[in-house]
Enzyme design. Structure first.
Site, PDB file in Angstrom:
ATOM      1  N   LYS A  81       0.862  -1.256  -0.137  1.00  0.00           N
ATOM      2  CA  LYS A  81       0.221   0.047  -0.165  1.00  0.00           C
ATOM      3  C   LYS A  81       0.869   1.336   0.105  1.00  0.00           C
ATOM      4  O   LYS A  81       2.139   1.191   0.673  1.00  0.00           O
ATOM      5  CB  LYS A  81      -0.947  -0.044   1.303  1.00  0.00           C
ATOM      6  CG  LYS A  81      -2.037   0.848   1.068  1.00  0.00           C
ATOM      7  CD  LYS A  81      -3.356   0.109   0.569  1.00  0.00           C
ATOM      8  CE  LYS A  81      -4.450   0.850   0.462  1.00  0.00           C
ATOM      9  NZ  LYS A  81      -5.660  -0.046  -0.053  1.00  0.00           N
ATOM     10  N   VAL A 182     -25.462   3.273  -0.641  1.00  0.00           N
ATOM     11  CA  VAL A 182     -25.567   2.823  -2.050  1.00  0.00           C
ATOM     12  C   VAL A 182     -25.103   3.343  -3.322  1.00  0.00           C
ATOM     13  O   VAL A 182     -25.528   4.116  -3.908  1.00  0.00           O
ATOM     14  CB  VAL A 182     -27.356   2.561  -2.373  1.00  0.00           C
ATOM     15  CG1 VAL A 182     -27.926   1.402  -1.857  1.00  0.00           C
ATOM     16  CG2 VAL A 182     -27.862   3.928  -1.952  1.00  0.00           C
ATOM     17  N   HIS A 184     -21.119   3.288  -5.407  1.00  0.00           N
ATOM     18  CA  HIS A 184     -20.662   2.370  -6.360  1.00  0.00           C
ATOM     19  C   HIS A 184     -20.902   0.996  -6.370  1.00  0.00           C
ATOM     20  O   HIS A 184     -21.731   0.323  -7.131  1.00  0.00           O
ATOM     21  CB  HIS A 184     -19.200   2.642  -6.944  1.00  0.00           C
ATOM     22  CG  HIS A 184     -18.844   4.044  -7.331  1.00  0.00           C
ATOM     23  ND1 HIS A 184     -18.513   4.940  -6.574  1.00  0.00           N
ATOM     24  CD2 HIS A 184     -18.612   4.417  -8.707  1.00  0.00           C
ATOM     25  CE1 HIS A 184     -18.230   6.193  -7.212  1.00  0.00           C
ATOM     26  NE2 HIS A 184     -18.374   5.812  -8.399  1.00  0.00           N
TER      27      HIS A 184
HETATM   28  P1  NAD Z   1     -19.023   4.855  -2.657  1.00  0.00           P
HETATM   29  O1  NAD Z   1     -18.185   6.230  -2.139  1.00  0.00           O
HETATM   30  O2  NAD Z   1     -19.097   5.019  -3.934  1.00  0.00           O
HETATM   31  O3  NAD Z   1     -19.990   4.485  -1.710  1.00  0.00           O
HETATM   32  C1  NAD Z   1     -20.187   4.565  -0.434  1.00  0.00           C
HETATM   33  C2  NAD Z   1     -21.665   5.042  -0.189  1.00  0.00           C
HETATM   34  O4  NAD Z   1     -21.912   5.173   1.260  1.00  0.00           O
HETATM   35  C3  NAD Z   1     -21.842   6.501  -0.380  1.00  0.00           C
HETATM   36  O5  NAD Z   1     -22.976   6.618  -1.350  1.00  0.00           O
HETATM   37  C4  NAD Z   1     -22.114   7.278   0.624  1.00  0.00           C
HETATM   38  O6  NAD Z   1     -22.868   8.155   0.696  1.00  0.00           O
HETATM   39  C5  NAD Z   1     -22.425   6.223   1.584  1.00  0.00           C
HETATM   40  N1  NAD Z   1     -22.333   6.462   3.060  1.00  0.00           N
HETATM   41  C6  NAD Z   1     -21.317   7.127   3.530  1.00  0.00           C
HETATM   42  N2  NAD Z   1     -21.527   7.146   5.126  1.00  0.00           N
HETATM   43  C7  NAD Z   1     -22.592   6.599   5.251  1.00  0.00           C
HETATM   44  C8  NAD Z   1     -23.451   6.067   6.370  1.00  0.00           C
HETATM   45  N3  NAD Z   1     -23.101   6.598   7.594  1.00  0.00           N
HETATM   46  N4  NAD Z   1     -24.682   5.722   6.327  1.00  0.00           N
HETATM   47  C9  NAD Z   1     -25.025   5.397   5.129  1.00  0.00           C
HETATM   48  N5  NAD Z   1     -24.427   5.382   3.782  1.00  0.00           N
HETATM   49  C10 NAD Z   1     -23.356   6.181   3.968  1.00  0.00           C
HETATM   50  O7  NAD Z   1     -17.840   3.604  -2.295  1.00  0.00           O
HETATM   51  P2  NAD Z   1     -17.918   2.191  -3.138  1.00  0.00           P
HETATM   52  O8  NAD Z   1     -16.767   2.134  -4.103  1.00  0.00           O
HETATM   53  O9  NAD Z   1     -19.196   1.742  -3.184  1.00  0.00           O
HETATM   54  O10 NAD Z   1     -17.372   1.276  -1.834  1.00  0.00           O
HETATM   55  C11 NAD Z   1     -18.272   1.110  -0.639  1.00  0.00           C
HETATM   56  C12 NAD Z   1     -17.543   0.201   0.581  1.00  0.00           C
HETATM   57  O11 NAD Z   1     -17.110  -1.058  -0.119  1.00  0.00           O
HETATM   58  C13 NAD Z   1     -16.201   0.926   0.839  1.00  0.00           C
HETATM   59  O12 NAD Z   1     -16.007   0.635   2.226  1.00  0.00           O
HETATM   60  C14 NAD Z   1     -14.937   0.469   0.109  1.00  0.00           C
HETATM   61  O13 NAD Z   1     -13.520   0.654   0.968  1.00  0.00           O
HETATM   62  C15 NAD Z   1     -15.557  -0.997  -0.018  1.00  0.00           C
HETATM   63  N6  NAD Z   1     -15.128  -1.714  -1.349  1.00  0.00           N
HETATM   64  C16 NAD Z   1     -15.132  -1.128  -2.594  1.00  0.00           C
HETATM   65  C17 NAD Z   1     -14.604  -1.774  -3.506  1.00  0.00           C
HETATM   66  C18 NAD Z   1     -14.890  -1.460  -5.087  1.00  0.00           C
HETATM   67  O14 NAD Z   1     -14.478  -1.733  -6.103  1.00  0.00           O
HETATM   68  N7  NAD Z   1     -15.328   0.111  -5.182  1.00  0.00           N
HETATM   69  C19 NAD Z   1     -13.864  -2.801  -3.457  1.00  0.00           C
HETATM   70  C20 NAD Z   1     -13.398  -3.049  -2.351  1.00  0.00           C
HETATM   71  C21 NAD Z   1     -14.019  -2.651  -1.283  1.00  0.00           C
END
Ligand code: NAD
Length: 368
Positions: A81, A182, A184
């Protein structure tokens, strides 16, 4: 704080690289946890850390997590990282990221970077001007693009493995699922769940995101805090980490926790045990969300989305293996997941160590 060497010894880190370039303002730390299975892959986070100690602690913790995630997903990668210390809203420049790219290039493939919190695909394209050891770039440049579709698909099959184990069902139809976040990943996961006939409840801090899933899939919106009290079968964290804690676990009425968010257990051992004691099956987060890593790992050999999806499908069997081991040893599932990952690292470290001509890991990509 302990010395850097003490910190590295505590969790078996191989190498820490301090990158300093006053001309571009770059202050970064690259941590390589383990390269027994393959080159250390992990995103580059840009964050306004309060101190250098805080940045070091974070990069050591995150790089170790990547070793486990790659090992459990059966990828030929190690864990690494990077963190860039700075304000991602104000301090991003082409030269800063190109400077970082040069440091990555200097490691000659021992570390492969990607986007992470505070960095974007555009930033990685600057990095790519200086090094081939970068993943998660746009489809237009031969990269894998947005990983969230593959992550969501992997999380869906992981959730289904938990449903099979806990409820003996092959489908989520008729089950009630509470999805927190909800964005990505959450959006696509809600799509899979709805299409298979689950009753889905959603919450998010952004009204626009809520409106979109409600319109697109006819799901039901609930309040931010109310998500923990719903009478549902599955709680699916897809927003922040540490949502499984002393305050929330006693409120849960579900029998399964399975979602894509990273670091869901506030304290791994306490809260992993607490879920077990309550009879709630926890699908370990880093196995459930490994689709994201699977997706970018595919980029290294020439990206193929079909192959990425079929590898993400293996998350189903990976989770069943974890659940079986947890049952056999009467241990929490997070512990079983760590054992599976550690065993793979140990097994591979025992491979015969004779000379092999070097493989060019990024060989298939034209970096011109
Ligand atoms: P994102 O930022 O697109 O979506 C996260 C969503 O959570 C946002 O819509 C945000 O408004 C909402 N949010 C934030 N705080 C909140 C709360 N207190 N209550 C309810 N909703 C809340 O992120 P993402 O890419 O969808 O990733 C989501 C999670 O999955 C993260 O923890 C990320 O680390 C993990 N993750 C993502 C990927 C990926 O491919 N994008 C891969 C592995 C892990």
């Amino acid at each position: 704080m302990k010395s850097v060497f003490e910190e590295m010894n505590a969790k078996d880190h191989e190498q820490v690289v301090i990158c300093n370039d006053p001309d571009t303002g770059l202050k970064a730390i690259i941590a390589i946890h383990d390269t027994i299975i393959g080159p250390a892959l992990g995103g580059c986070r840009m964050w306004n850390y309060e101190s250098e100690d805080e940045a070091l602690t974070d990069v050591l913790r995150l790089s170790r997590g990547m070793s486990y995630k790659a090992a459990i997903a059966n990828l030929n990668l190690g864990g690494g990282k990077a963190v860039i210390i700075g304000d991602s809203k104000k301090q991003k420049t082409e030269t800063l990221f190109r400077s970082f790219g040069r440091f990555v290039e200097g490691l000659n493939g021992r570390y492969i970077t990607a986007e992470d919190v505070g960095t974007s695909v555009r930033d990685m394209e600057w990095v790519r001007m200086e090094t081939q050891y970068v993943t998660g770039i746009s489809r237009a440049l031969g990269g894998s693009g947005d990983p969230s579709l593959v992550t969501a698909f992997g999380a869906f099959v992981g959730l289904k493995a938990a449903v099979k184990k806990q409820l003996g069902k092959d489908q989520v139809s008729g089950l009630k699922v509470a999805v927190q976040g909800v964005g990505h990943v959450g959006y696509h996961l809600v799509k899979h769940l709805s299409e298979e006939g689950a009753k889905v409840y959603v919450t998010d801090i952004f009204d626009e995101s809520i409106k979109k899933v409600v319109n697109d899939f006819g799901v039901e919106a609930v309040g931010l805090d109310g998500i923990y009290d719903l009478d549902v079968d599955i709680y699916t964290p897809c927003a922040l980490g540490a949502t499984l804690n002393d305050e929330t676990i006693p409120r849960l009425k579900c029998s399964i926790v399975a979602g894509a968010a990273n670091n869901q257990l506030k304290d791994e051992s306490d809260h992993g045990q607490m879920l077990k004691d309550r009879g709630i099956l926890y699908a370990p987060d880093y196995a459930v969300n490994a689709g994201g890593l699977i997706n970018i790992a595919n980029e290294i050999e020439g990206y193929n989305r079909e192959r990425a999806f079929s590898q993400a499908e293996t998350i189903y069997d990976i989770l069943l293996t974890i659940f079986k081991l947890a049952d056999e040893n009467d241990i929490p599932t997070y512990k079983a997941a760590n054992m599976v990952a550690e065993k793979r690292m140990e097994d591979i470290s025992k491979l015969k160590n004779f000379y092999l001509p070097k493989k060019n890991f990024m060989g298939k990509r034209d970096n011109g």
